[in-house]
Every structure is written in C-alpha cells, then in structure tokens.
Design a protein around this motif. Structure first.
Motif, PDB file in Angstrom:
ATOM      1  N   LEU A  32       0.875  -1.165  -0.012  1.00  0.00           N
ATOM      2  CA  LEU A  32      -0.022  -0.039   0.118  1.00  0.00           C
ATOM      3  C   LEU A  32       0.902   1.215   0.073  1.00  0.00           C
ATOM      4  O   LEU A  32       0.744   2.148  -0.647  1.00  0.00           O
ATOM      5  CB  LEU A  32      -0.731  -0.008   1.319  1.00  0.00           C
ATOM      6  N   ALA A  36       1.087   4.369  -2.824  1.00  0.00           N
ATOM      7  CA  ALA A  36       0.350   5.627  -1.936  1.00  0.00           C
ATOM      8  C   ALA A  36       1.442   6.890  -1.912  1.00  0.00           C
ATOM      9  O   ALA A  36       1.185   7.888  -2.360  1.00  0.00           O
ATOM     10  CB  ALA A  36      -0.037   5.198  -0.493  1.00  0.00           C
ATOM     11  N   ALA A 164      -4.337   0.378  -3.073  1.00  0.00           N
ATOM     12  CA  ALA A 164      -3.704   1.691  -3.066  1.00  0.00           C
ATOM     13  C   ALA A 164      -4.220   2.621  -4.276  1.00  0.00           C
ATOM     14  O   ALA A 164      -4.583   3.915  -4.183  1.00  0.00           O
ATOM     15  CB  ALA A 164      -2.227   1.896  -2.664  1.00  0.00           C
ATOM     16  N   LEU A 167      -7.866   3.413  -4.368  1.00  0.00           N
ATOM     17  CA  LEU A 167      -7.945   4.138  -3.228  1.00  0.00           C
ATOM     18  C   LEU A 167      -7.565   5.757  -3.797  1.00  0.00           C
ATOM     19  O   LEU A 167      -8.294   6.657  -3.438  1.00  0.00           O
ATOM     20  CB  LEU A 167      -7.453   4.010  -1.840  1.00  0.00           C
ATOM     21  N   VAL A 168      -6.314   5.815  -4.542  1.00  0.00           N
ATOM     22  CA  VAL A 168      -6.067   7.099  -4.752  1.00  0.00           C
ATOM     23  C   VAL A 168      -6.933   7.697  -6.006  1.00  0.00           C
ATOM     24  O   VAL A 168      -7.155   8.885  -5.891  1.00  0.00           O
ATOM     25  CB  VAL A 168      -4.410   6.911  -5.477  1.00  0.00           C
ATOM     26  N   PRO A 173      -4.386  10.311  -2.190  1.00  0.00           N
ATOM     27  CA  PRO A 173      -3.387   9.426  -1.495  1.00  0.00           C
ATOM     28  C   PRO A 173      -3.594   9.138  -0.019  1.00  0.00           C
ATOM     29  O   PRO A 173      -3.013   8.329   0.557  1.00  0.00           O
ATOM     30  CB  PRO A 173      -2.276  10.317  -1.819  1.00  0.00           C
ATOM     31  N   ALA A 176      -5.274   6.090   0.897  1.00  0.00           N
ATOM     32  CA  ALA A 176      -4.411   4.927   0.696  1.00  0.00           C
ATOM     33  C   ALA A 176      -3.444   4.796   1.929  1.00  0.00           C
ATOM     34  O   ALA A 176      -3.132   3.862   2.314  1.00  0.00           O
ATOM     35  CB  ALA A 176      -3.860   5.053  -0.485  1.00  0.00           C
ATOM     36  N   THR A 180      -3.057   2.069   4.871  1.00  0.00           N
ATOM     37  CA  THR A 180      -1.669   1.316   5.347  1.00  0.00           C
ATOM     38  C   THR A 180      -1.439   1.483   6.986  1.00  0.00           C
ATOM     39  O   THR A 180      -1.161   0.515   7.351  1.00  0.00           O
ATOM     40  CB  THR A 180      -0.605   2.255   4.676  1.00  0.00           C
ATOM     41  N   SER A 270      -0.068   0.141 -11.235  1.00  0.00           N
ATOM     42  CA  SER A 270      -0.798  -0.893 -10.366  1.00  0.00           C
ATOM     43  C   SER A 270      -0.522  -2.245 -11.315  1.00  0.00           C
ATOM     44  O   SER A 270      -0.227  -3.292 -10.754  1.00  0.00           O
ATOM     45  CB  SER A 270      -1.957  -0.837  -9.820  1.00  0.00           C
TER      46      SER A 270
END
Length: 434
Positions: A32, A36, A164, A167-168, A173, A176, A180, A270
């Motif tokens: 993550l 991130a 991550a 989520l970003v 960020p 993410a 974490t 990713s």
C-alpha cells in the motif's frame, strides 16, 4: 483427512499461522505504501528527485538499524521487537495520512517520516527470520520460504498497490495512507497473539560487561562468520552491486517511465506491480514444490543476474503491455532464488548466529539501497530514463559472471547439498564454510 501439500504443511502449526498472518499484513502495508507514497509526492508537486529523497530516507533508515536489529534478534524475544515495530509503523503512517487529509503535509515532513518508517523496518526482518526456525521443523523451512515467496509478491506488488491505486483514484493518497496505517495496526494484533518463545541462544555463560561491549562482540562475531564463509561473502557482494544499479530505477523510475512514455497513471503503475507480483508468486510456488537444485548457489546468482535484463524494456518502449510482461519476468526471476536463499541461511547458519547473519545479509546487500534510490531521480533528469534503465539491465550481467567465475562456489555447494537430510534429521550446518 488427506495430507496437506508440501508447500502448506507449516500452516498446520497455530503459532506459525499467526506469524504468517502478521507477515502477510506487514507486506500488504508495504505494498500500500509503495504506491500511495508515489502519488502523494505527485500530489504535492514533486517529481523523480523528490520521490528519490523520500525513498532514499526510508532505505537509509533500514540500513541504519539493520545491524542493531540482528543483535537484538539474538538477545531479545523476537515477539517484543515485532510488536514495537508495528506500533511505530501504525502511529507514524497514521500521522502522515491525517496530515495529508487536512492539507498540512509537505515533502520535507514526508521525508522525515519515511526515515522513521525505515528505522522501524530495519528491525523487523532479522527478528522475523530468527523466529521462524523456532516455530517449524527443519524439513518445513523450504515450504515456509516458498509461502513467503508467494505472500510477498502477491501482496507487495499485487494486492497492496492495486488497493492503493483504487483508493488514490477514487478518493486521495491520504485514503491509501490511512489504509496502510490500519493494516499495520492489524499486523500488531496478530503479533500480540503469538506465543512467548525462548531465545535459541544460551546467554548464561556470557562474560558480563558493559552492554555496548556485548553488542560490539556480537557484531564482530557476526562479521567474522560472514567474512570467513565464502558462499555468503560472494553472494552478498554480488547482491550489493546489483542493488546499487537496479533498485533505484525499479522503485523510483518505473512509475515515471509509465507516466512519461505511455501516458499512464496509477492504474498502469498498479498493473505493472501486479504483474511483478504474479511472476514472483508463481516462481516461488514452483521452487518450493520441487527439490532444491544441486547447484543452488550457481542457480541463485544466475537467476538474479537474468532478472535484471528485462529492465531495459522500461527505457526502450512507449506502450504499457511490454512493461507489464517485463514486470512479470523480473518478479519471477527475483523471487525464485529468494526462496532458495532463505532456506540456505536457515539450514547452514548456526541458530545462535542466525539473527546477526540475517541482519548482516540485510545490511550488506541493501547498503547501496539508499544511494541507488537517492541517485536514480537526479541522474535520470540529467541523462534521461533510457540510459539509466539500460545500465540497470545490462551491467549486472558483468557482476553475475564475475561472481560465478571468480567466487569458486561450485565445490562448496556440492559439499553441502541442502536436500541431503531427510525429514526429521539434523539440518546441514557448519560453523564455517570457507
């Protein structure tokens, strides 16, 4: 009840299942963070140089505490070390997430916190590695390292970055980074559930004296073992030079190659990391399911050398899919020998030295990690991405050939086969292997 496959047998033990859970959550948190922090730096207006500074600070922290981590792992119950590490990680990353969410985070502060994270992480691996042989039988060590070889790429390069990235893209960020921190807290819970285990080292007959002197004696003993054990010294020297050339471009410059050469973003990043993880997982399963190679030292160094070559792809192509394929190949060829390496250390290094030797392995092989990460960004801005990736892919071939030709590893690996013992027999171990 049918017998479990060889690769899953260590999971029969409840203590190891808890440790494996803690490891999996730790690696997921690392995955993550890996993605991130890239996009946090980008959101703050930074580029390759700023990301190099953040990554370099974390790497420097790891190197600074790696040696102390080995001494502590041989002197302090490893459960306490692991609990302390995850406490620091959860609090520090949680603070970064909160500051990011309210717009109070800057690159200088991110560099400082990355250094704190690195200092904590440098204590984790020696303690974990020293604890594993106390929880499983010797004939299960290959399976343990195979499981770790699957967990790391799947979560570090796969699930962690994918989560991550989502989520970003969907939130920020900061989200993410918050995920974490939560994952680190969950790892702490798993560590606290571990049973208390006595040290595998008898300290009762040790000469009393100042604690600093005791630490110095421990370090000297560990260094002496490494320097007088040829297979260990040659492998660590090769790994150090390889990391100097490869790790910075891999960790720092790949996302910028995706941005600049393909026009991609978090999704493309990713995907490359996911391919890297998939390659590592598949290779680790294969290695842990087979007998260890007779020429295990030669195979390890040859595979690590070959793993560097696909790095040239990131400097030559302008489409994403060749980068995805290169990531898959790099992941597989890096992870497969790592399974052999972990088993080799656990079987051939005396238990009383394992924490220190593991930390020296961590320290020596990663000593150039901060340098590589700190230089990757600035050097690429001067000479461009392509020359950096070509050097990362091709120069390690020279180092690998030198290690195999000049290291004289053949007689040693033939004299100490790792598969020489049957289940239940004593492991291969020697105080010194010249």
């Amino acid at each position: 009840m049918p017998a479990l496959p060889r690769a899953l047998r260590p999971l029969r033990r409840s203590a190891y299942r808890r440790l494996a859970t803690a490891l999996a959550l730790s690696v997921l948190a690392e995955g993550l963070w890996t993605l991130a922090v890239v996009w946090q730096v980008v959101e703050l207006g930074g580029g390759p140089t700023e990301l190099s500074l953040v990554s370099g600070a974390l790497a420097l922290g790891v190197v600074v505490t790696a040696l102390a981590g080995g001494v502590l792992a041989d002197r302090v119950p490893q459960k306490r070390i692991l609990a302390g590490v995850h406490t620091v990680l959860a609090l520090s990353i949680g603070a970064v997430a909160a500051l990011s969410a309210v717009g109070a985070l800057g690159v200088p502060l991110l560099i400082v916190v990355a250094g704190v994270i690195g200092l904590s992480m440098g204590l984790f691996f020696p303690a974990y590695s020293a604890l594993v042989p106390a929880l499983v039988d010797d004939d299960e060590l290959l399976a343990v390292n195979g499981l770790e070889g699957v967990v790391r790429p799947v979560l570090l390069q796969g699930a962690g970055p994918a989560l991550a990235g989502a989520l970003v893209a969907a939130i920020s960020p900061a989200a993410a980074l918050a995920a974490t921190a939560v994952t680190c807290a969950a790892a702490l819970v798993a560590v606290l559930a571990l049973p208390a285990r006595p040290l595998r080292r008898d300290l009762s007959g040790e000469v009393r004296g100042h604690p600093v002197a005791a630490v110095a004696r421990d370090l000297v003993e560990g260094f002496r073992y490494v320097l007088t054990t040829r297979w260990l010294l040659v492998t660590l020297l090769f790994a150090s030079l390889m990391i100097l050339l490869v790790l910075g471009p891999l960790e720092v410059l790949v996302p910028f190659a995706i941005i600049e050469r393909t026009g991609g973003g978090p999704g493309g990043h990713s995907l490359v990391l996911l391919a890297h993880g998939a390659g590592g997982a598949i290779a680790s399963v294969l290695v842990s399911s087979l007998r260890l190679p007779r020429r295990y030292l030669t195979v390890m160094i040859s595979m690590w050398t070959a793993a560097c070559v696909p790095m040239v792809v990131f400097g030559l192509v302008d489409t994403l899919w060749p980068m995805v394929v290169a990531g898959f190949v790099v992941g597989g060829l890096f992870s497969a020998p790592q399974v052999i390496w972990g088993t080799l250390l656990q079987r051939r290094v005396p238990p009383a030295l394992l924490g220190r030797v593991t930390s020296l392995d961590f320290f020596v092989s990663l000593a150039f990690m901060p340098v590589s990460m700190a230089l990757a960004g600035p050097v690429s801005e001067v000479v461009g991405l392509t020359p950096v990736f070509l050097a990362a892919g091709l120069v390690p071939v020279v180092f690998g050939a030198a290690a195999l030709l000049l290291g004289r590893l053949g007689p040693d690996e033939l004299a100490h086969p790792l598969d020489a013992t049957a289940p239940g027999d004593a492991p291969v171990s020697e105080p010194r292997a010249a």
